[in-house]
Design a protein around this motif. Structure first.
Motif, PDB file in Angstrom:
ATOM      1  N   LEU A 166       0.828  -1.208   0.000  1.00  0.00           N
ATOM      2  CA  LEU A 166       0.000   0.000   0.000  1.00  0.00           C
ATOM      3  C   LEU A 166       0.859   1.254   0.000  1.00  0.00           C
ATOM      4  N   VAL A 167       1.973   1.234   0.779  1.00  0.00           N
ATOM      5  CA  VAL A 167       2.847   2.410   0.828  1.00  0.00           C
ATOM      6  C   VAL A 167       3.472   2.668  -0.537  1.00  0.00           C
TER       7      VAL A 167
ATOM      8  N   ARG B 185      14.456 -14.888  12.720  1.00  0.00           N
ATOM      9  CA  ARG B 185      13.321 -14.361  11.946  1.00  0.00           C
ATOM     10  C   ARG B 185      13.102 -12.870  12.204  1.00  0.00           C
ATOM     11  N   ARG B 186      13.153 -12.457  13.467  1.00  0.00           N
ATOM     12  CA  ARG B 186      12.840 -11.065  13.793  1.00  0.00           C
ATOM     13  C   ARG B 186      13.903 -10.121  13.234  1.00  0.00           C
ATOM     14  N   LEU B 187      15.193 -10.476  13.410  1.00  0.00           N
ATOM     15  CA  LEU B 187      16.256  -9.597  12.923  1.00  0.00           C
ATOM     16  C   LEU B 187      16.306  -9.566  11.394  1.00  0.00           C
ATOM     17  N   LEU B 188      16.147 -10.743  10.743  1.00  0.00           N
ATOM     18  CA  LEU B 188      16.158 -10.774   9.281  1.00  0.00           C
ATOM     19  C   LEU B 188      14.981  -9.973   8.724  1.00  0.00           C
ATOM     20  N   ARG B 189      13.830 -10.081   9.370  1.00  0.00           N
ATOM     21  CA  ARG B 189      12.665  -9.309   8.922  1.00  0.00           C
ATOM     22  C   ARG B 189      12.923  -7.810   9.083  1.00  0.00           C
ATOM     23  N   ARG B 190      13.600  -7.438  10.179  1.00  0.00           N
ATOM     24  CA  ARG B 190      13.904  -6.033  10.412  1.00  0.00           C
ATOM     25  C   ARG B 190      14.862  -5.494   9.342  1.00  0.00           C
ATOM     26  N   VAL B 191      15.863  -6.301   8.964  1.00  0.00           N
ATOM     27  CA  VAL B 191      16.803  -5.887   7.925  1.00  0.00           C
ATOM     28  C   VAL B 191      16.066  -5.639   6.606  1.00  0.00           C
ATOM     29  N   LEU B 192      15.221  -6.591   6.207  1.00  0.00           N
ATOM     30  CA  LEU B 192      14.496  -6.443   4.940  1.00  0.00           C
ATOM     31  C   LEU B 192      13.488  -5.302   5.006  1.00  0.00           C
ATOM     32  N   GLN B 193      12.873  -5.086   6.187  1.00  0.00           N
ATOM     33  CA  GLN B 193      11.967  -3.951   6.349  1.00  0.00           C
ATOM     34  C   GLN B 193      12.691  -2.635   6.078  1.00  0.00           C
TER      35      GLN B 193
ATOM     36  N   LEU C 216      13.519  -2.270   2.350  1.00  0.00           N
ATOM     37  CA  LEU C 216      12.320  -1.909   1.583  1.00  0.00           C
ATOM     38  C   LEU C 216      11.896  -0.480   1.869  1.00  0.00           C
ATOM     39  N   SER C 217      11.980  -0.072   3.138  1.00  0.00           N
ATOM     40  CA  SER C 217      11.594   1.296   3.504  1.00  0.00           C
ATOM     41  C   SER C 217      12.478   2.309   2.792  1.00  0.00           C
ATOM     42  N   ASN C 218      13.803   2.044   2.768  1.00  0.00           N
ATOM     43  CA  ASN C 218      14.714   2.951   2.066  1.00  0.00           C
ATOM     44  C   ASN C 218      14.412   2.978   0.573  1.00  0.00           C
ATOM     45  N   ALA C 219      14.153   1.778   0.001  1.00  0.00           N
ATOM     46  CA  ALA C 219      13.877   1.713  -1.434  1.00  0.00           C
ATOM     47  C   ALA C 219      12.637   2.526  -1.785  1.00  0.00           C
TER      48      ALA C 219
ATOM     49  N   THR D 225      13.012   6.193  -4.049  1.00  0.00           N
ATOM     50  CA  THR D 225      12.678   5.898  -5.443  1.00  0.00           C
ATOM     51  C   THR D 225      11.531   6.813  -5.864  1.00  0.00           C
ATOM     52  N   ASP D 226      11.752   7.620  -6.896  1.00  0.00           N
ATOM     53  CA  ASP D 226      10.745   8.587  -7.337  1.00  0.00           C
ATOM     54  C   ASP D 226       9.808   7.988  -8.370  1.00  0.00           C
ATOM     55  N   HIS D 227      10.286   7.085  -9.194  1.00  0.00           N
ATOM     56  CA  HIS D 227       9.428   6.473 -10.214  1.00  0.00           C
ATOM     57  C   HIS D 227       9.997   5.091 -10.533  1.00  0.00           C
ATOM     58  N   GLY D 228       9.167   4.263 -11.111  1.00  0.00           N
ATOM     59  CA  GLY D 228       9.606   2.898 -11.433  1.00  0.00           C
ATOM     60  C   GLY D 228       9.076   1.893 -10.412  1.00  0.00           C
ATOM     61  N   GLY D 229       9.935   1.084  -9.896  1.00  0.00           N
ATOM     62  CA  GLY D 229       9.453   0.064  -8.973  1.00  0.00           C
ATOM     63  C   GLY D 229      10.571  -0.575  -8.161  1.00  0.00           C
ATOM     64  N   ILE D 230      10.161  -1.549  -7.357  1.00  0.00           N
ATOM     65  CA  ILE D 230      11.066  -2.252  -6.435  1.00  0.00           C
ATOM     66  C   ILE D 230      10.841  -3.747  -6.620  1.00  0.00           C
ATOM     67  N   ILE D 231      11.935  -4.501  -6.649  1.00  0.00           N
ATOM     68  CA  ILE D 231      11.850  -5.959  -6.799  1.00  0.00           C
ATOM     69  C   ILE D 231      12.588  -6.605  -5.625  1.00  0.00           C
TER      70      ILE D 231
END
Length: 732
Positions: free
Chosen positions: A468-469, A490-498, A501-504, A508-514
């Motif tokens: 949604l964001v 699980r908690r630390l790995l999820r935090r790293v990926l969060q 993704l938040s930085n991405a 990112t002004d246009h396009g997308g994230i994979i």
């Protein structure tokens, strides 16, 4: 007795018997004629006797023929035996070796002249029938062998023993210098046959070869000695000089022509050294050493400084045979070099000691600085941990009030103000959470709990959180499906990926994230790639520092996300990689160990939209929190009772006509009171295990585990209204 002789004897006995029969018959005839006077009777008798005599005579003639034939055969056999004996004798005599045969009784049967020539003094006494021990005794008495010259009886005894054993060859050294090799073997009838070979020439050749080898060795030894830089002298057990080399002559100033006469023995060498090597002629330097009781003596080394300034090293070593070897070496230059090196080493040692002291001082300063930094870091961590409750309490209350306002009717301008206030509260909450998380990582307060994790499940959760964001910013978020499993927390790995993704999304002004995962060997690389602005290679290191932003503060980021990513990845030993360039986007990857597929977690059922509770008891020592809870829960149509102490809460329960559906209790209630203990007391008062939720600012995993194990639900401050609503719906 032979077969022919036996046959002749039998024939002679038969003839004698026939003659006796003939005489007997003739006598009977004569007696019958005299007694009866009957001529006819006598004639008949004579005719009968004549026939018998003729028969007997024929038998006798045949026996005589047989006897003659046997005699002829016997004579022929005797001639053949004599011929064979002569041939055997000729053959034995033709041998170059001595030859002798003894029968089973050890008596001489036959020998040749070569054998007799070995013992010329007793040759006429050696005849067939003579016993071997008698022959050996005669040889011993005549002292014909070297050993017999020393101990005749012993030699005779050993020789007889060797003869009786007759199991091969041995060597006898004769007194006249000859060497005889004796080979004796047993015959089939128990006798002994011996062959005596003169090996004097072979022995002489061996001696010559041995002498040649010794001479060659002496040449090699002398060459070796001459090639040695040290002066060497070798003495025999009688202390006479055996060998020396040219360096010895130079070192001792010996005349090359008369060197042996000058140091003919050990004593002469010592006397010579008194003149040519003063101060080196002491007994402990040149004295004789030897072996004692068959033992060995260690090498003795002495260094003496001469009057002319030279230094001589003298080595003495006793030889096993009782002799001695002495080595002389001029070590003047070596000692000078060693002294110079020692001085250099001492100087360098002093320099190193100074460097070590400086280094120790620097290390001490570094340790002190590190200790100071660690203390400061711990102080910061303790401060943040201690202040988290006080910081989050007003933030929690503000969020509750804003949530309550958002459910009421108001003007559009006021609604925008409420939304902006909620966004500001979200920023403050994110900043506090990042600061608290960094402080815990730095203090080592977080311990990784490794487990097998399905990357696909983690991707699904993150997609739900960020889809949604990303859509609100006009970006596409693509999560590639995967069946890979990894070993991590699980908690630390999820935090790293969060954070990635938040930085991405933010940059990112246009396009997308994979977001994707690929396996390479024994690792899985989980990547987040964007089409954003990109990062220059010069800044790839500094972006992981705290509060470091490359956009000069134009974005809403706080500069803590990547710092958390770096600390968490180091704790997990999961390397982080970055591939980026300006205008080309950025790809962050974390390397995680791969594991075999595990068991997927069951999917969580969706929470009901409605709230399944109507009566809630709230226990908190902050009046603002109680007011916010009353406003927010009241807006949801829930009847709320509040209390700031356990006593008030128990009083509320006693006055109420029914038990509350849920108890909401703060963990830190003030004055040391804890929420889980208060819930236990309220449950005892009510008499029913009422569902309870503990709300706390403490994010330590062990606390959450302990509360969950006690059958309590846990929410972190500041409380998000949606989380609280979903939890009330699930326990109601």
């Amino acid at each position: 007795m032979s077969e022919a002789a036996a046959r002749i004897a039998a024939l002679e006995a038969r003839i004698a018997k026939l003659e006796r029969i003939n005489l007997s018959l003739m006598g009977r005839v004569e007696r019958s004629t005299d007694l009866q006077g009957n001529a006819f009777s006598a004639f008949e008798t004579a005719i009968a006797l004549e026939g018998k005599v003729r028969e007997r005579t024929a038998d006798l003639e045949r026996a005589l023929d047989d006897l003659a034939a046997s005699n002829a055969a016997l004579a022929h056999a005797r001639d053949a035996a004599d011929e064979a004996r002569r041939r055997l004798g000729d053959a034995i005599e033709a041998l170059d070796e001595g030859f002798a045969i003894f029968d089973a009784d050890d008596r001489l049967v036959l020998c040749n002249q070569t054998y007799l020539s070995l013992w010329p003094e007793i040759a006429d006494r050696i005849v067939p029938g003579m016993r071997f021990d008698e022959i050996a005794g005669a040889i011993g008495e005549g002292q014909r062998t070297l050993n017999a010259l020393v101990a005749p009886d012993r030699w005779v005894s050993e020789r007889v023993g060797q003869h009786r054993l007759a199991d091969g060859g041995h060597v006898i050294s004769l007194a006249d210098g000859r060497w005889i090799q004796v080979n004796e073997q047993r015959t089939s009838d128990g006798g002994v046959v011996g062959v005596y070979t003169d090996i004097t020439d072979i022995k002489a050749e061996d001696a010559r070869q041995r002498a040649l080898e010794l001479a060659q060795r002496a040449v090699v030894l002398q060459g070796t000695l001459d090639a040695m830089p040290q002066g060497v002298s070798v003495f025999a057990p009688d202390r006479s000089l055996v060998a020396w080399n040219d360096p010895l002559l130079s070192l001792l100033d010996l005349p090359k022509v008369h060197a042996r006469q000058s140091i003919a023995d050990h004593a002469a060498l010592v006397e010579w050294c008194k003149v040519n090597l003063p101060r080196a002629d002491a007994a402990d330097t040149l004295g004789w050493i030897g072996t004692a009781d068959g033992g060995t003596v260690e090498e003795v080394v002495a260094v003496r400084r001469l009057a002319n300034g030279r230094s001589i090293e003298i080595r003495r070593l006793a030889m096993p045979d009782g002799g001695m070897v002495m080595c002389f070496d001029d070590v003047t230059e070596r000692l000078r070099t060693a002294d110079a090196l020692e001085q250099r080493v001492a100087a360098r040692t002093r320099e190193l000691q100074a460097e070590v002291r400086e280094r120790e001082a620097a290390e001490g300063a570094m340790r002190a600085a590190k200790t100071t930094a660690e203390q400061a870091n711990l102080s910061k961590t303790r401060f943040l941990a201690a202040a988290s409750h006080d910081l989050l309490q007003p933030l929690n209350a503000a969020r509750l009030f804003v949530s309550a306002l958002s459910t009421r009717r108001m003007a559009e301008g006021n609604r925008k103000i409420v939304a902006q206030t909620a966004s500001a509260l979200d920023s403050i909450e994110g900043l506090l959470e990042a600061l608290l998380e960094i402080s815990k990582l730095d203090a080592g307060a977080i311990t990784p709990e490794l487990a097998d994790i399905a990357i696909g499940d983690l991707f699904e959760t993150l997609y739900t959180e960020f889809a949604l964001v990303a859509a609100e910013r006009g970006l596409s978020l693509t999560v590639l499906p995967t069946q890979l499993w990894v070993r991590s927390d699980r908690r630390l790995l999820r935090r790293v990926l969060q954070n990635l993704l938040s930085n991405a999304v933010r940059y990112t002004d246009h396009g997308g994230i994979i977001m994707s995962a690929r396996q390479a060997g024994r690792s899985v690389f989980v990547s987040v790639a964007d089409t954003g602005r990109g990062i220059d290679a010069a800044h790839h290191e500094e972006i992981f520092e705290e509060f470091r932003r490359l956009d000069n503060g134009t974005s809403q980021g706080m500069g803590l996300g990547l710092a958390i990513v770096q600390r968490a990845s180091r704790m997990l030993d999961h390397p982080i990689r970055l591939a980026s360039a300006p205008g080309e986007g950025a790809t962050f990857s974390i390397e995680v160990p791969v594991v075999a597929g595990g068991v997927a977690r069951p999917a969580l059922s969706a929470a009901p939209r409605g709230i399944g509770v109507s009566n809630v008891l709230v226990l908190d020592n902050e009046e603002a929190i109680l007011a916010g809870m009353r406003a927010m829960l009241g807006g949801w149509g829930v009847k709320v009772k509040t209390a700031s102490t356990l006593a008030q809460a128990c009083a509320q329960v006693r006055r109420a006509r029914q038990a509350p559906d849920v108890i909401l209790a703060d963990y830190h209630l003030g004055e040391g009171a804890l929420g889980d203990e208060a819930v236990a007391a309220l449950r005892r008062t009510i008499g029913v295990e009422v569902p309870a939720v503990i709300i706390t600012a403490d994010r330590m995993p062990d606390l959450k585990e302990r509360l969950t194990a006690a059958g309590l639900h846990v929410l972190q401050k500041p409380v998000k209204p949606a989380q609280l609503r979903a939890l009330l719906a699930s326990v109601g």
